[in-house]
Design a protein around this motif. Sequence first.
Motif, mmCIF file in Angstrom:
data_model
loop_
_atom_site.group_PDB
_atom_site.id
_atom_site.type_symbol
_atom_site.label_atom_id
_atom_site.label_comp_id
_atom_site.label_asym_id
_atom_site.label_seq_id
_atom_site.Cartn_x
_atom_site.Cartn_y
_atom_site.Cartn_z
ATOM 1 N N THR A 148 0.830 -1.204 0.000
ATOM 2 C CA THR A 148 0.000 0.000 0.000
ATOM 3 C C THR A 148 0.866 1.255 0.000
ATOM 4 O OG1 THR A 148 -1.701 -1.220 1.221
ATOM 5 C CG2 THR A 148 -1.886 1.178 1.198
ATOM 6 N N VAL A 151 1.964 1.796 -3.471
ATOM 7 C CA VAL A 151 0.876 2.387 -4.254
ATOM 8 C C VAL A 151 0.833 3.893 -4.008
ATOM 9 C CG1 VAL A 151 -1.623 2.498 -4.564
ATOM 10 C CG2 VAL A 151 -0.507 0.273 -4.354
ATOM 11 N N GLY A 152 1.061 4.303 -2.752
ATOM 12 C CA GLY A 152 1.134 5.733 -2.452
ATOM 13 C C GLY A 152 2.257 6.410 -3.224
ATOM 14 N N SER A 170 -3.639 6.253 0.130
ATOM 15 C CA SER A 170 -2.821 5.046 0.292
ATOM 16 C C SER A 170 -1.880 5.174 1.478
ATOM 17 C CB SER A 170 -2.027 4.771 -0.988
ATOM 18 O OG SER A 170 -2.887 4.444 -2.047
#
Length: 364
Positions: A148, A151-152, A170
Motif C-alpha cells: 500500500t 501504491v502511495g 494510500s
Amino acid sequence: MASVHEWTGLEAAALRKALRLSVRGFAQRLGVAERTISKWEALGAATHPRPDTQAILDTALSQADAAVHLRFETELSGRPHPGKAARVLQAGPRLWDYESWAEDIERAAITLSRQNFGLTEQLLSRWLTRWPTRDLDDKGLYLFARSTTLVGDLRRDQGALLGSASAHQSYSAARTMFAQLEIPRRIAQIELSLAVVTEMSGQHNSAAGQYEQLTADDRLSRRDRARARLWVGTALSKNGNHDYAASVMQAASRDFEDLSEVEDWSVAQQKLALAHRGAGDLSAALHFIDIARSTSVLDSPMQRVRLDTAHGHILLSDPATTADGLAVLAATAELAAKYGMSHQLQSIDGIRRNYGRQPALGRR
C-alpha cells in the motif's frame, strides 16, 4: 532500511534467515562462535548479545541490500508482539505466497524507480486484491502495508495527490496498518511521505512544519532526518524564503556528506541551485546545478525530469540563456509526458507560463 534498537536472539535469527545463511555461515560472517548463534536462537528474546556484538549485527544489517531488509522485516513481522496472541488464519497466504509477494514488492520498487507505472500497479494490485485483510496474519499485514505504501509512491509520482485513489489515501491506510503492527519507524516514514504530499499540494507552510518536526524524530534513521531537513528548505524556498532555505539545505547537504549518501547529496545541490535562483543569485544557481548534473548517480526518468526542470528554470531566468532554457524545458516536458508524470508536467507548464511576467534576474 530496517534498523534495530537493541538486538535479541529473535532479531539475530531473523537476520540469519534473511541473509539465507546457515548457522555456520552466519557465525563466520559475524566472527563469532557457532555455539553463540545457536544460543541466541534457542533463547530468543531472553538473550541480548554483548554491546560489541550488537555493533557487529548493526553493521551486518546496514550493509545488506534491500531484498535482505525486506525479508528481515517480513520475518520479524510474522512474530506475535509480547502480550498479543498470534492471529489464527482460517484462509490466507501460505509460506510460498509470502515469498512470492515479497519478491513482487522488490520488483515493484524497481519498476517504479523506472516510472513503469503500469507494471508497478499490476505487481501490487494482484496481491492487494487477493485476500481481505481479516484473513492476513501479522506477516501478511506487513506485506499488505508495504504494498500500500508503494501504491502511495506510485500515485505521488503520477501526480494523484488528494481524494479517492490518491497518494494521501494510500499513505493514510498504510500508516494505520503499521500502527496496528506497532512498527514506529515505518509510521514515521509514512508521515514523511504525507508531508511530501502536503508540499506537492501547495501547502508549503504546513509542509515545512511537518518536516521540521520529523528532523528530530528518533523513529527515523539519520538519513531520513536529513531528508526531512532538506525538504524543510524546499518548502521554505517555494514559499519565497530563499536565503533561509539555502542555509537549511546546506546543513542537510553536510549530513548527506557525513553519511556518504552521494545521490542525496547531489539532490541537495539541485535544491540549493533553485533556492539561489529564487534569491536572484544566478551565478550561484548555475554553480550548484552544474554540480548536481555532474554528480547525480541515478538515471531514473523522474530524477532526469526533476534535474532538467531545475536546469531549464535557471537558464530561463537569464536573458542570455532564455532560448536554451525553453529548449531544455520543452525536451523535459516530452520526457515527463512519455512517462505519465502529470505533476512534473504541471510544474514545467507553470514555469513556462510565468516566463516573461517577471523581470529577468541578473548575475551576481
